[in-house]
Each structure stands twice: as structure tokens, then as C-alpha cells.
Design a protein around this motif. Structure first.
Motif, PDB file in Angstrom:
ATOM      1  N   ALA A 125       0.813  -1.217   0.000  1.00 24.52           N
ATOM      2  CA  ALA A 125       0.000   0.000   0.000  1.00 24.52           C
ATOM      3  C   ALA A 125       0.846   1.266   0.000  1.00 24.52           C
ATOM      4  N   ALA A 126       2.059   1.202   0.565  1.00 25.12           N
ATOM      5  CA  ALA A 126       2.878   2.412   0.710  1.00 25.12           C
ATOM      6  C   ALA A 126       3.149   3.107  -0.620  1.00 25.12           C
ATOM      7  N   PRO A 127       3.625   2.417  -1.665  1.00 22.00           N
ATOM      8  CA  PRO A 127       3.851   3.125  -2.932  1.00 22.00           C
ATOM      9  C   PRO A 127       2.560   3.590  -3.594  1.00 22.00           C
ATOM     10  N   LEU A 128       1.466   2.877  -3.372  1.00 20.67           N
ATOM     11  CA  LEU A 128       0.198   3.310  -3.941  1.00 20.67           C
ATOM     12  C   LEU A 128      -0.287   4.603  -3.284  1.00 20.67           C
ATOM     13  N   ARG A 129       0.009   4.766  -2.016  1.00 21.50           N
ATOM     14  CA  ARG A 129      -0.350   6.022  -1.340  1.00 21.50           C
ATOM     15  C   ARG A 129       0.511   7.183  -1.843  1.00 21.50           C
ATOM     16  N   ALA A 130       1.771   6.889  -2.183  1.00 17.15           N
ATOM     17  CA  ALA A 130       2.695   7.961  -2.587  1.00 17.15           C
ATOM     18  C   ALA A 130       2.494   8.378  -4.033  1.00 17.15           C
ATOM     19  N   ALA A 131       2.076   7.442  -4.901  1.00 15.66           N
ATOM     20  CA  ALA A 131       2.001   7.710  -6.332  1.00 15.66           C
ATOM     21  C   ALA A 131       0.726   8.442  -6.713  1.00 15.66           C
ATOM     22  N   ASP A 132       0.751   9.057  -7.892  1.00 17.70           N
ATOM     23  CA  ASP A 132      -0.429   9.729  -8.429  1.00 17.70           C
ATOM     24  C   ASP A 132      -1.380   8.745  -9.103  1.00 17.70           C
ATOM     25  N   ARG A 133      -0.802   7.824  -9.882  1.00 13.28           N
ATOM     26  CA  ARG A 133      -1.573   6.818 -10.599  1.00 13.28           C
ATOM     27  C   ARG A 133      -0.808   5.508 -10.557  1.00 13.28           C
ATOM     28  N   CYS A 134      -1.486   4.413 -10.933  1.00 14.02           N
ATOM     29  CA  CYS A 134      -0.773   3.148 -11.025  1.00 14.02           C
ATOM     30  C   CYS A 134      -0.943   2.552 -12.412  1.00 14.02           C
ATOM     31  N   LEU A 135       0.014   1.733 -12.785  1.00 16.27           N
ATOM     32  CA  LEU A 135      -0.014   0.986 -14.037  1.00 16.27           C
ATOM     33  C   LEU A 135      -0.079  -0.482 -13.661  1.00 16.27           C
ATOM     34  N   LEU A 136      -1.159  -1.164 -14.021  1.00 12.05           N
ATOM     35  CA  LEU A 136      -1.322  -2.573 -13.686  1.00 12.05           C
ATOM     36  C   LEU A 136      -0.525  -3.431 -14.656  1.00 12.05           C
ATOM     37  N   VAL A 137       0.144  -4.442 -14.123  1.00 11.13           N
ATOM     38  CA  VAL A 137       0.913  -5.378 -14.937  1.00 11.13           C
ATOM     39  C   VAL A 137       0.419  -6.778 -14.617  1.00 11.13           C
ATOM     40  N   THR A 138       0.059  -7.529 -15.649  1.00  7.89           N
ATOM     41  CA  THR A 138      -0.477  -8.863 -15.387  1.00  7.89           C
ATOM     42  C   THR A 138      -0.324  -9.785 -16.590  1.00  7.89           C
ATOM     43  N   PRO A 139      -0.016 -11.057 -16.335  1.00  8.57           N
ATOM     44  CA  PRO A 139      -0.238 -12.058 -17.379  1.00  8.57           C
ATOM     45  C   PRO A 139      -1.750 -12.230 -17.557  1.00  8.57           C
ATOM     46  N   ARG A 158       2.033   5.612 -25.885  1.00 10.74           N
ATOM     47  CA  ARG A 158       0.632   5.710 -25.496  1.00 10.74           C
ATOM     48  C   ARG A 158       0.476   6.384 -24.134  1.00 10.74           C
ATOM     49  N   LEU A 159       1.371   6.062 -23.222  1.00  7.96           N
ATOM     50  CA  LEU A 159       1.293   6.665 -21.891  1.00  7.96           C
ATOM     51  C   LEU A 159       1.528   8.165 -21.953  1.00  7.96           C
ATOM     52  N   VAL A 160       2.513   8.578 -22.730  1.00  5.62           N
ATOM     53  CA  VAL A 160       2.816  10.006 -22.880  1.00  5.62           C
ATOM     54  C   VAL A 160       1.691  10.723 -23.609  1.00  5.62           C
ATOM     55  N   ASP A 161       1.213  10.150 -24.698  1.00  5.01           N
ATOM     56  CA  ASP A 161       0.172  10.798 -25.489  1.00  5.01           C
ATOM     57  C   ASP A 161      -1.100  11.010 -24.679  1.00  5.01           C
ATOM     58  N   GLU A 162      -1.426  10.065 -23.824  1.00  8.24           N
ATOM     59  CA  GLU A 162      -2.694  10.121 -23.109  1.00  8.24           C
ATOM     60  C   GLU A 162      -2.593  10.789 -21.745  1.00  8.24           C
ATOM     61  N   PRO A 219      -5.862   3.314 -11.497  1.00 11.63           N
ATOM     62  CA  PRO A 219      -5.059   2.778 -12.607  1.00 11.63           C
ATOM     63  C   PRO A 219      -5.155   3.660 -13.849  1.00 11.63           C
ATOM     64  N   VAL A 220      -4.006   3.915 -14.447  1.00 16.90           N
ATOM     65  CA  VAL A 220      -3.960   4.650 -15.700  1.00 16.90           C
ATOM     66  C   VAL A 220      -4.151   3.695 -16.876  1.00 16.90           C
ATOM     67  N   GLY A 221      -3.877   2.419 -16.669  1.00 12.56           N
ATOM     68  CA  GLY A 221      -4.016   1.422 -17.712  1.00 12.56           C
ATOM     69  C   GLY A 221      -3.396   0.114 -17.276  1.00 12.56           C
ATOM     70  N   THR A 222      -3.434  -0.855 -18.173  1.00 14.11           N
ATOM     71  CA  THR A 222      -2.927  -2.202 -17.916  1.00 14.11           C
ATOM     72  C   THR A 222      -1.905  -2.581 -18.975  1.00 14.11           C
ATOM     73  N   VAL A 223      -0.883  -3.326 -18.562  1.00 16.07           N
ATOM     74  CA  VAL A 223       0.083  -3.918 -19.475  1.00 16.07           C
ATOM     75  C   VAL A 223      -0.081  -5.433 -19.385  1.00 16.07           C
ATOM     76  N   ALA A 224      -0.380  -6.068 -20.504  1.00 16.11           N
ATOM     77  CA  ALA A 224      -0.485  -7.525 -20.565  1.00 16.11           C
ATOM     78  C   ALA A 224       0.884  -8.091 -20.929  1.00 16.11           C
ATOM     79  N   VAL A 225       1.480  -8.863 -20.029  1.00 21.16           N
ATOM     80  CA  VAL A 225       2.832  -9.374 -20.254  1.00 21.16           C
ATOM     81  C   VAL A 225       2.785 -10.838 -20.668  1.00 21.16           C
ATOM     82  N   ARG A 226       3.828 -11.228 -21.405  1.00 19.98           N
ATOM     83  CA  ARG A 226       3.955 -12.600 -21.916  1.00 19.98           C
ATOM     84  C   ARG A 226       2.670 -13.003 -22.635  1.00 19.98           C
TER      85      ARG A 226
END
Length: 224
Positions: A124-138, A211-215, A161-168
Motif C-alpha cells: 500500500a505504501a507506494p500506492l499512497r505515494a504515487a499519483d496513478r498506477c499501471l497494472l501489470v499482469t499475465p 501511449r502513456l505520454v500521449d494520453e 489505474p492509468v491502464g494495464t500492461v499484458a505481459v507474456r
């Protein structure tokens, strides 16, 4: 400040933190990538291994080093500034340190936090400090379920969440964005054993950075 978050360990958060940081740096942004997983840190080791140093990080600056230094942090535009987890955090408060890091980094510098897994107070600590989060998930069912829990926690902590990254992932099925409540911004192909050295992975992170910069960041990050 963006928290790179996900469900369980091994979901690709650290690789995405470094891959995205390097992609933003290639666009000219002065990026800071900080290890917020103080119990199981590996961001600095991954960065060293990706640079061909074998993963040895004897003198890597830490988050605590950065916030204790006099003056503001001055990230380099040629390569990301990577901050390791403290070697011996002692009684240091991670939430307080990450909040101080946010104040020390210039407004035009994207800062990525490599988050711990799960929903513990440490996560929770970094989520409290950050402005937005980027989800990463298979795209496995269990991983998506964990990512949805992380998204719900992030929203409760004021870090939507600002968006999701689908990995692998070879493709992204319809409905993933709706499940997690945010758009899928990138798909990173499955490459082993050193994904960050693969041209297809590098191109995928370049596309994610665009995409992150543009949006969400073009005004403040001053990137090309």
C-alpha cells in the motif's frame, strides 16, 4: 509518479518498470525508476544484468540515499536513474521515504515505482505515494483476479489505474479492460531468457511509452 503494480510476485512488474523507464528515456524524458519492494528487491540487479554487468550492484544508490541528499534529484535524460531498495532500511518508513522522493524529483520527470506484490501495508505504501498506477499482469485467470484486487486497492488509496500492461501475451482478448476498469495500454510478447534485450520487447515498451505520454504525460514530461 506512477506505481507499477500487480498481483502476485513474478507478474512482470520489475521488468515492466525497467523496460518502460528505458523507453521513456529514449524519448528524452529524465526518468527515475525506484524499487519500492524493500523485502524482495531486484530492480537494481535487473538493471545491472540488462547492462551486461552480471547483476552485481555493489554501489547502487538507494531510495534513502536520494531523499537524504541535499537538494533536488537531477535525473539524466540519457538513461533512467535507477534507485535500489535500502540495503538495511532499519526503522525507515517506506511510505514517508517515497513521499519525500516525490517531492525531490522535478515535475517534468516521470517516476516509476516497482511495487511489492499483494495487498499488504508494504504494497500500500507506494500506492499512497504515487499519483496513478499501471497494472501489470499475465492473462491467466488467477493473475487477472489478483490484478483486479490490486486495482480496487489502488482506487481506495487514491491511486487509480492509468491502464494495464499484458505481459507474456500473444494477444489480448476482449473484456480485459472492462474487467480491470482501465484500458489495456500495451502487450509485451513472451521472450526468454533476457526479454529486455529482445527487439520485439523493446518495441513493445516503446509503444507503451508513446501511449502513456500521449494520453497522460506529454504536458509535464517534456518528451519528444
Amino acid at each position: 509518479m506512477i506505481a507499477v503494480a500487480g498481483g502476485k510476485g513474478g507478474s512482470g512488474k520489475t521488468t515492466t518498470t525497467l523496460g518502460l523507464a528505458r523507453a521513456l528515456s529514449r524519448r528524452g524524458a529524465p526518468v527515475v525508476a525506484a524499487d519500492a519492494d524493500w523485502d524482495l528487491p531486484n530492480l537494481a540487479r535487473l538493471a545491472s544484468a540488462a547492462d551486461g554487468d552480471g547483476g552485481s550492484v555493489p554501489d547502487a544508490p538507494t531510495v534513502l540515499d536520494a531523499v537524504r541528499a541535499d537538494g533536488a534529484i537531477r535525473p539524466d535524460r540519457r538513461a533512467p536513474t535507477v534507485l535500489a531498495a535500502p540495503n538495511d532500511p532499519g526503522d525507515a518508513d517506506a511510505g514517508r521515504a517515497l513521499g519525500a522522493l516525490a517531492e525531490a524529483v522535478p515535475d517534468d520527470s516521470p517516476t516509476l515505482l516497482d511495487c511489492p506484490a499483494g495487498a499488504s501495508p508494504d504494497a500500500a505504501a507506494p500506492l499512497r505515494a504515487a499519483d496513478r498506477c499501471l497494472l501489470v499482469t499475465p492473462l491467466r485467470r488467477a493473475a487477472l483476479r489478483d490484478a483486479a484486487k490490486t486495482a480496487a486497492l489502488a482506487r481506495r488509496l487514491g491511486c487509480p489505474p492509468v491502464g494495464t500492461v499484458a505481459v507474456r501475451a500473444e494477444s489480448v482478448p476482449a473484456g480485459v479492460g472492462e474487467l480491470l476498469g482501465c484500458p489495456v495500454l500495451g502487450r509485451i510478447p513472451a521472450v526468454a531468457p533476457e526479454p529486455l534485450s529482445d527487439p520485439s520487447v523493446r518495441a513493445a515498451y516503446d509503444d507503451l511509452a508513446r501511449r502513456l505520454v500521449d494520453e497522460h504525460g506529454a504536458d509535464r514530461w517534456r518528451v519528444a
